[in-house]
Design a protein around this motif. Structure first.
Motif, short mmCIF file in Angstrom:
data_model
loop_
_atom_site.label_atom_id
_atom_site.label_comp_id
_atom_site.label_asym_id
_atom_site.label_seq_id
_atom_site.Cartn_x
_atom_site.Cartn_y
_atom_site.Cartn_z
N ARG A 460 30.97 99.62 13.95
CA ARG A 460 29.98 100.31 13.13
C ARG A 460 28.92 100.96 14.01
NH1 ARG A 460 27.02 96.39 10.26
NH2 ARG A 460 27.36 95.20 12.18
N ALA A 532 20.57 104.27 8.47
CA ALA A 532 21.90 104.27 7.85
C ALA A 532 22.89 103.57 8.76
CB ALA A 532 22.36 105.70 7.57
N TYR A 534 27.07 103.08 9.22
CA TYR A 534 28.41 103.54 8.80
C TYR A 534 29.47 102.62 9.37
CZ TYR A 534 32.68 106.23 8.45
OH TYR A 534 33.97 106.61 8.18
N THR A 540 32.40 103.26 4.49
CA THR A 540 31.20 103.15 3.67
C THR A 540 29.96 103.34 4.53
OG1 THR A 540 31.14 100.75 3.95
CG2 THR A 540 32.27 101.63 1.99
N CYS A 541 28.93 103.90 3.92
CA CYS A 541 27.65 104.10 4.60
C CYS A 541 26.56 103.49 3.75
CB CYS A 541 27.39 105.60 4.82
SG CYS A 541 25.87 105.93 5.74
N THR A 542 25.80 102.58 4.34
CA THR A 542 24.69 101.92 3.65
C THR A 542 23.39 102.47 4.21
OG1 THR A 542 26.02 99.94 3.36
CG2 THR A 542 23.65 99.71 3.06
N MET A 543 22.51 102.95 3.30
CA MET A 543 21.30 103.64 3.74
C MET A 543 20.07 103.13 3.00
SD MET A 543 22.85 107.51 3.53
CE MET A 543 23.59 107.20 1.95
N THR A 582 24.80 102.09 -1.01
CA THR A 582 26.04 102.23 -0.27
C THR A 582 26.90 103.30 -0.93
OG1 THR A 582 25.98 99.92 0.43
CG2 THR A 582 28.10 101.05 0.56
N LEU A 591 27.36 113.49 8.02
CA LEU A 591 26.09 112.92 7.55
C LEU A 591 24.97 113.58 8.35
CD1 LEU A 591 25.08 110.70 5.59
CD2 LEU A 591 25.07 109.14 7.55
N THR A 651 32.11 111.65 10.43
CA THR A 651 32.66 110.31 10.36
C THR A 651 34.14 110.28 10.72
OG1 THR A 651 33.17 110.54 8.02
CG2 THR A 651 31.00 109.67 8.60
#
Length: 783
Positions: A460, A532, A534, A540-543, A582, A591, A651
């Motif tokens: 990640r 963020a 990834y 998935t991307c959590t921000m 997410t 992104l 990505t």
């Protein structure tokens, strides 16, 4: 008189006279008058409506046809007539009105109808330079031939013909060609009439206004200096502004040379002294001339300047006093002849005849030297010119020193910023990255923008963009504190919302530590941030964001969206908790993280900037680096008031054959099964040489998870082959295992110690239902 021509033609003019005596005098004068005779007197005439008007009658006889006498009669309002006696001769009343020359502080010159000088006082001759013998009986163009005299004589002709005075006409004194002077006179021209209204000549009254005009010009130039010098915090531009102002107001040619340390923002010279036997390097910051291309100069702007140790320039720099040479005679040889033949030739070629060299000093330091030269202007510099030059240089010196200090601070801030920004950031197996960082313009200084790309466990990456409020080196230092804190929190594998919460606490603590107890409200350290994470395994991307603009997501087809991400409060406010969101990204999505300096403009709403950004990012045909460049060029405001940062990440996702995962019951009996499956997977990947170390790592991590975890839950094992070989073991416990250094007699506590020895690095992170312990091993060079 109120009568029409038809009513009076053929009648005696005497009927218009009111008094009988006036009628008798008029008749008598007419009878005794000879041809070309003249008569004038005061009289009263009656208007047709009965009013009585006081007039002066001027009567002249003419020769008529057939020997008849004709008369021209002029009646003029008495109030408009001069006070000279009506029957005086032309010259006598005029000359009688002049007091002795010594009593007049102004020049008086009287000319006849042919514009020949018939009388002049001494003051006039001393002011305009034309001696009395040369002036009397001559026209001005005869006494002082030239365009100036022709212009003034044309004014006199106009006054003589029209009778209208010409007031405050400026002209230069008439002096020989070998005498240089800049005396300015102002003259008023009035026609002189006799009692009958006939033109007698022109009276010229002159005043020397040189000093007043000089004072006015000096004030005007100094006023221009306040507007035109120091408009930027650029030392080279300020030097050019001084030269541009001096030409042509003060000089025909001007140069501004600054010590090289000044242009670099370094500490200026306390005094001029040779360094290693040589004069310190100077560079030409300003250059101006009345001639296009500045042919007088041997050095172009920005180039190094050769300074002679024995020249007036060096002397002025050493002493701090100006060098004033009003009469620079190149024909007799100068200090240049034996040391700098090229400059001496320039001096003679362009007839440089007057020189001022003024040192540029500020706050006790030597900054450089300004040189002012006259070539085509025949007037030599005077003491007043030197005072003006010194005032201009003093004004410019403060601006130059302010600019130097700004350059020094800006250079320090840029150096600090370069150290803080990533130099070889890479997204590893998770993404390709590109970025642009554009510092703000020179009026505001370096801002507080920062960004980072942080590798995390399990392939990640964390993408971070932030903005600290403020400019200059203080903002850069605060940025460094935040970046260090963010990297520390990222290494702890915290989720984005928790990272922002910890950063918020850190900013508050830093603000409190820096606060002035007497004025606590004056210390602030507000900042915005977008964090963020990834994961290329799950795509998935959590921000989460803290008062920062939302990111943009560009899908592989070029569609741009801004995810609905809670805004959050800026860091250092401590008002509301932060929330993470997410989203799942298609492989090849981009992104985009940015700062508000990229989209904000003073005259537009922020939504307009985001629309421009959306349009600029919708270019799926461009490479990531080209997309980054074109977006910045298209979107950024023309005159930004803040830094602009753009970070793009395209990505990637790991293939299915790069990841292997299993779930096992929490039972010691499954440890062997886990080792066997891990070894089999490594064989499929061709990593048999890592099998032994991987078995030990799996065994130790599994054992810890079973012993310290929840026996009712399962234990997970995942192997990831990317730039490293990552082994992850997850369980339902939230307790963190610790590395111990067991004694020889201890039976336990060697598990994580072995993992540390066998792996490149290892760590622990929280997951929604427990914790995950991971260990990375370097792949063989042939893998």
């Amino acid at each position: 008189m109120g009568y029409s021509a038809v009513e009076v033609a053929g009648r005696s003019a005497g009927v218009l006279l009111v008094a009988a005596d006036d009628r008798a005098k008029a008749s008598h004068a007419a009878q005794e008058s000879t041809l070309r005779g003249r008569w004038s007197d005061l009289a009263q005439v009656r208007h047709r409506d009965g009013r009585i008007i006081d007039v002066r009658l001027c009567v002249s006889s003419l020769s008529g046809q057939d020997g008849l006498e004709w008369w021209v009669v002029c009646a003029t309002d008495k109030a408009l007539l001069p006070a000279w006696p009506a029957k005086a001769t032309v010259a006598e009343p005029l000359l009688a009105t002049l007091p002795p020359p010594s009593r007049l502080p102004i020049g008086v010159d009287i000319r006849d109808t042919h514009l020949r000088c018939i009388r002049v006082n001494d003051t006039q001759g001393s002011m305009d330079g034309i001696p009395l013998p040369k002036r009397l009986g001559r026209r001005l163009t005869e006494a002082a031939p030239g365009t100036e005299a022709e212009t003034l004589e044309a004014v006199m002709h106009q006054v003589l013909e029209s009778g209208d005075p010409a007031i405050n006409v400026d002209y230069q004194a008439f002096l020989p060609a070998n005498v240089r002077s800049n005396h300015i006179l102002t003259a008023s021209y009035v026609r002189l009439d006799d009692a009958q209204g006939r033109a007698l000549g022109v009276c010229v009254v002159s005043v020397d206004v040189t000093e007043s005009r000089r004072a006015r010009e000096r004030l005007a130039i100094l006023g221009e200096a306040s507007r035109r010098i120091g408009t930027t915090l650029d030392v080279m531009q300020t030097g050019q502004e001084l030269a541009d102002l001096a030409v042509p107001f003060l000089a025909d040619y001007a140069t501004v040379d600054l010590a090289e340390c000044v242009s670099l923002g370094e500490k200026p010279l306390a005094h001029l002294c040779p360094q290693g036997g040589h004069i310190p390097v100077f560079r030409r910051a300003g250059l101006a001339s009345i001639h296009p291309g500045t042919p007088e100069s041997l050095t172009a702007r920005g180039g190094p300047v050769f300074v002679l140790p024995t020249s007036p320039f060096t002397g002025a720099l050493r002493s701090g006093k100006s060098h004033f040479e009003p009469m620079l005679d190149a024909s007799k040889g100068t200090w240049l002849d034996h040391h700098d033949a090229a400059r001496a030739e320039k001096l003679r070629e362009h007839a440089m005849h007057s020189l001022m060299v003024v040192p540029i000093r500020a706050r006790g330091a030597v900054l450089g030297v300004a040189v002012f030269v006259r070539t085509e202007d025949p007037r030599p510099f005077e003491e007043d010119d030197l005072l003006l030059a010194e005032e201009l240089v003093s004004w410019a010196a403060l601006a130059l020193d302010n600019a130097r200090q700004y350059v020094r601070e800006r250079s320090a801030a840029l150096a600090l910023r370069r150290l803080l920004l990533p130099h070889r950031a890479t997204g590893g197996s998770a993404a390709d990255v590109a970025w642009r960082y554009l510092p703000t313009d020179s009026h505001h200084g370096i801002g507080g923008d920062w960004f980072d790309v942080i590798p995390l466990s399990g392939t990640r990456i964390a993408l971070v963009v932030g903005d600290v409020v403020g400019h200059g080196i203080n903002a850069a230092a605060k940025t460094g504190q935040l970046r260090t804190a963010t990297r520390t929190l990222a290494d702890m594998d915290m989720p984005p919302d928790e990272v922002l919460s910890r950063l918020d606490e850190q900013v508050i603590r830093l603000t409190e530590a820096e606060a002035d107890p007497r004025h606590p409200a004056t210390t602030t350290m507000a900042a915005t941030c977008l964090y963020a994470v990834y994961d290329p395994v799950t795509r998935t991307c959590t921000m989460a964001r803290a008062g920062h603009p939302p990111p943009a997501i560009i899908d592989p087809y070029g569609h741009v969206t801004f995810p609905d991400l809670p805004t959050g409060a800026p860091l250092g406010i401590g008002l509301v908790p932060f929330e993470s969101v997410t989203v799942e990204l298609a492989e090849g999505s981009v992104l985009a993280l940015y700062t508000d300096g990229l989209i904000e403009a003073r005259d537009q709403d922020i939504s307009a900037g985001m629309n421009r950004l959306r349009a600029a990012l919708a270019r799926p045909d461009l490479t990531l680096d080209d997309l980054c460049s074109s977006t910045v060029d298209t979107v950024q405001a023309k005159s930004p008031g803040d830094d602009a940062t753009l970070l793009l990440a395209r990505t990637r996702s790991l293939r299915a054959d790069q990841v292997a995962s299993w779930r096992f019951p929490s039972d010691p009996a499954v440890v062997g099964r886990a080792r066997t499956l891990a070894t089999r997977q490594l064989t499929q990947w061709g990593l048999e040489n890592l099998a032994e170390s991987t078995e030990l790592i799996v065994s130790e991590l599994f054992t810890n998870a079973i012993i310290h975890g929840n026996s009712d839950r399962t234990v997970g094992l995942r192997l990831i082959r990317h730039e490293m070989l990552t082994c992850e073991v997850s369980d339902a416990s939230h307790s963190h295992p610790l590395v111990r250094h067991p004694r020889t007699t201890d039976e336990h506590g060697r598990g994580l110690f072995l993992v540390t020895q066998l792996s490149h690095r290892w760590g622990i992170r929280h997951i929604p239902d427990g914790k995950l312990v991971w260990a990375d091993q370097q792949l063989p060079a042939s893998a």
